[in-house]
Write a protein that holds these residues in place. Structure first.
Motif, PDB file in Angstrom:
ATOM      1  N   LEU A 158      38.242  40.265  37.772  1.00  0.00           N
ATOM      2  CA  LEU A 158      39.140  39.253  38.346  1.00  0.00           C
ATOM      3  C   LEU A 158      40.597  39.601  38.066  1.00  0.00           C
ATOM      4  N   GLY A 159      40.869  40.128  36.852  1.00  0.00           N
ATOM      5  CA  GLY A 159      42.230  40.526  36.513  1.00  0.00           C
ATOM      6  C   GLY A 159      42.706  41.712  37.326  1.00  0.00           C
ATOM      7  N   VAL A 160      41.815  42.646  37.594  1.00  0.00           N
ATOM      8  CA  VAL A 160      42.150  43.800  38.437  1.00  0.00           C
ATOM      9  C   VAL A 160      42.507  43.325  39.839  1.00  0.00           C
ATOM     10  N   ARG A 161      41.735  42.385  40.360  1.00  0.00           N
ATOM     11  CA  ARG A 161      42.043  41.839  41.690  1.00  0.00           C
ATOM     12  C   ARG A 161      43.403  41.137  41.694  1.00  0.00           C
ATOM     13  N   ALA A 162      43.676  40.388  40.624  1.00  0.00           N
ATOM     14  CA  ALA A 162      44.976  39.700  40.550  1.00  0.00           C
ATOM     15  C   ALA A 162      46.120  40.703  40.483  1.00  0.00           C
ATOM     16  N   ALA A 163      45.927  41.801  39.750  1.00  0.00           N
ATOM     17  CA  ALA A 163      46.964  42.832  39.640  1.00  0.00           C
ATOM     18  C   ALA A 163      47.186  43.522  40.978  1.00  0.00           C
ATOM     19  N   LEU A 173      40.018  44.452  46.980  1.00  0.00           N
ATOM     20  CA  LEU A 173      40.009  45.813  46.435  1.00  0.00           C
ATOM     21  C   LEU A 173      39.494  46.823  47.459  1.00  0.00           C
ATOM     22  N   ASP A 174      39.158  46.351  48.645  1.00  0.00           N
ATOM     23  CA  ASP A 174      38.612  47.222  49.690  1.00  0.00           C
ATOM     24  C   ASP A 174      39.574  48.375  49.988  1.00  0.00           C
ATOM     25  N   GLY A 175      39.064  49.603  49.842  1.00  0.00           N
ATOM     26  CA  GLY A 175      39.854  50.792  50.146  1.00  0.00           C
ATOM     27  C   GLY A 175      40.744  51.283  49.024  1.00  0.00           C
ATOM     28  N   LEU A 176      40.881  50.519  47.939  1.00  0.00           N
ATOM     29  CA  LEU A 176      41.726  50.943  46.823  1.00  0.00           C
ATOM     30  C   LEU A 176      40.990  51.938  45.928  1.00  0.00           C
ATOM     31  N   LEU A 193      31.284  45.818  40.283  1.00  0.00           N
ATOM     32  CA  LEU A 193      31.913  44.698  40.993  1.00  0.00           C
ATOM     33  C   LEU A 193      33.000  45.189  41.944  1.00  0.00           C
ATOM     34  N   ALA A 194      33.804  46.158  41.497  1.00  0.00           N
ATOM     35  CA  ALA A 194      34.871  46.680  42.354  1.00  0.00           C
ATOM     36  C   ALA A 194      34.303  47.441  43.549  1.00  0.00           C
ATOM     37  N   ALA A 199      35.969  49.164  46.819  1.00  0.00           N
ATOM     38  CA  ALA A 199      36.875  50.077  46.117  1.00  0.00           C
ATOM     39  C   ALA A 199      36.248  51.451  45.982  1.00  0.00           C
ATOM     40  N   ARG A 200      37.123  52.459  45.921  1.00  0.00           N
ATOM     41  CA  ARG A 200      36.686  53.836  45.678  1.00  0.00           C
ATOM     42  C   ARG A 200      36.847  54.109  44.185  1.00  0.00           C
ATOM     43  N   ILE A 201      35.774  54.557  43.536  1.00  0.00           N
ATOM     44  CA  ILE A 201      35.732  54.646  42.078  1.00  0.00           C
ATOM     45  C   ILE A 201      35.725  56.098  41.605  1.00  0.00           C
TER      46      ILE A 201
END
Length: 349
Positions: A158-163, A173-176, A193-194, A199-201
């Motif tokens: 959730l914090g990553v999404r907020a950032a 986070l789609d495409g990040l 979750l990402a 998201a690309r990991i």
């Protein structure tokens, strides 16, 4: 000889206990930073420190971080931490855990322990045979408690999404591209979750097989531990051990955001200024990674159900936004802003 009071990481800790049990071979340190808001709560770390002085520094920093974390999460708990000094062989025995449980019990509830690096749910069950001042125990389906790792992962996510929204203007986070350091319980949860969001990991761990396993699961790539901090990405998410953001590593970062669950990510306080000077948005670690202690606290204090735990974790982005807004208004880096907020809450402004 330098005294404990003169160490750079000593911050008027209320008590520091050095524990020795000759029969089991236990050597441990329990540090209680503050009990202003309640009993000092924080997990126990089982780790091999080549130099015992490193263990002292670690437990002092971690316990202070727990004071700040619990205060910022709005919990009726103070801050504490324990480290069990593992030998080079990293052998952990039932006798050692029993002796540690007795040491916790002798503190009479002033310190409450739970899982941390190197300590499993099974270990906590063993410690609980000797003391009631413990949390993170197995629970029945639907009850509050158990392994705090998934709750930490959810809060970090959730914090990553907020950032991403704050720094990149992205609602998803789609495409990040997210570079994740670590592939353990918390890091793996964040990756899953990402990735579910699109998201690309990229992921790295000292256990490269573990990193590869998570990468395969989420459709990402595993990279070497030496490479992860210099990847060009949208977000760097440190989820392993701390003190990785320093005078050498910060200039090499190629990301606009640092947001992850590792404790004590900044090697020194001035490293918050270094990130800020580079225009890198930082999510203070003890704010973004509070999900686990929120679950542990709710279990121990018996003041909420599973839905309440989720609601409390979902407040993490709001706390981060308050920090970032004050940082933008004052020019102070987010880590310094968060520290000042926490110090006010525990009466140490």
């Amino acid at each position: 000889m330098q005294s404990l009071w003169d160490l750079p990481d000593f911050d008027d800790h209320e008590a520091v206990h050095f524990v020795t049990d000759r029969d089991s071979g236990l050597k441990a340190i329990i540090a209680m930073h503050s009990t202003a808001l309640g009993p000092a709560a924080g997990g126990t770390r089982f780790w091999h420190y080549p130099d015992p002085n490193q263990a002292v520094a670690d437990v002092l920093r971690l316990s202070r971080g727990m004071s700040y974390k619990n205060a910022m999460a709005g919990l009726n708990l103070g801050g504490g931490k324990a480290v069990i000094l593992a030998g080079p062989d990293r052998i952990k025995t039932p006798e050692m855990l029993a002796a540690f449980g007795n040491a916790v019990d002798r503190l009479g509830g002033n310190y409450v322990t739970a899982e941390d690096v190197g300590i499993t749910v099974a270990d906590i069950v063993a410690i609980a045979q000797q003391t009631k001042y413990v949390s993170g125990l197995p629970v029945t389906e639907g009850a509050v408690g158990g392994d705090p790792g998934p709750h930490t992962s959810y809060g970090v996510y959730l914090g990553v999404r907020a950032a991403a929204k704050r720094a990149l203007g992205k609602d998803s986070l789609d495409g990040l591209h997210i570079a994740i350091q670590g592939a353990g319980s918390v890091a793996g949860g964040v990756a899953r979750l990402a990735a579910k969001d699109g998201a690309r990991i990229s992921i790295a761990d000292i256990d490269q097989a573990r990193a590869q396993k998570v990468a395969d699961e989420v459709g990402g790539i595993a990279v070497s531990p030496d490479e992860i901090m210099t990847l060009e990405a949208d977000i760097f998410s440190p989820n392993a051990l701390g003190a990785i953001l320093n005078e050498q590593s910060i200039p090499a970062l190629r990301v606009p955001v640092v947001a992850g669950g590792a404790n004590n990510q900044l090697a020194r306080p001035e490293d918050g200024d270094r990130l800020h000077a580079r225009g890198i948005l930082y999510a203070p670690d003890y704010v973004i990674n509070a999900g686990g202690i929120i679950n542990v606290a709710t279990e121990y204090l018996k003041d909420g159900d599973k839905d309440e735990v989720r609601r409390r974790i979902e407040r993490i982005p709001h706390r981060l936004e308050e920090i970032w807004a004050e940082s933008a208004a004052t020019g102070r880096n987010p880590a310094a802003v968060a520290d000042a907020m926490a110090q006010r809450l525990i009466g140490r402004a």
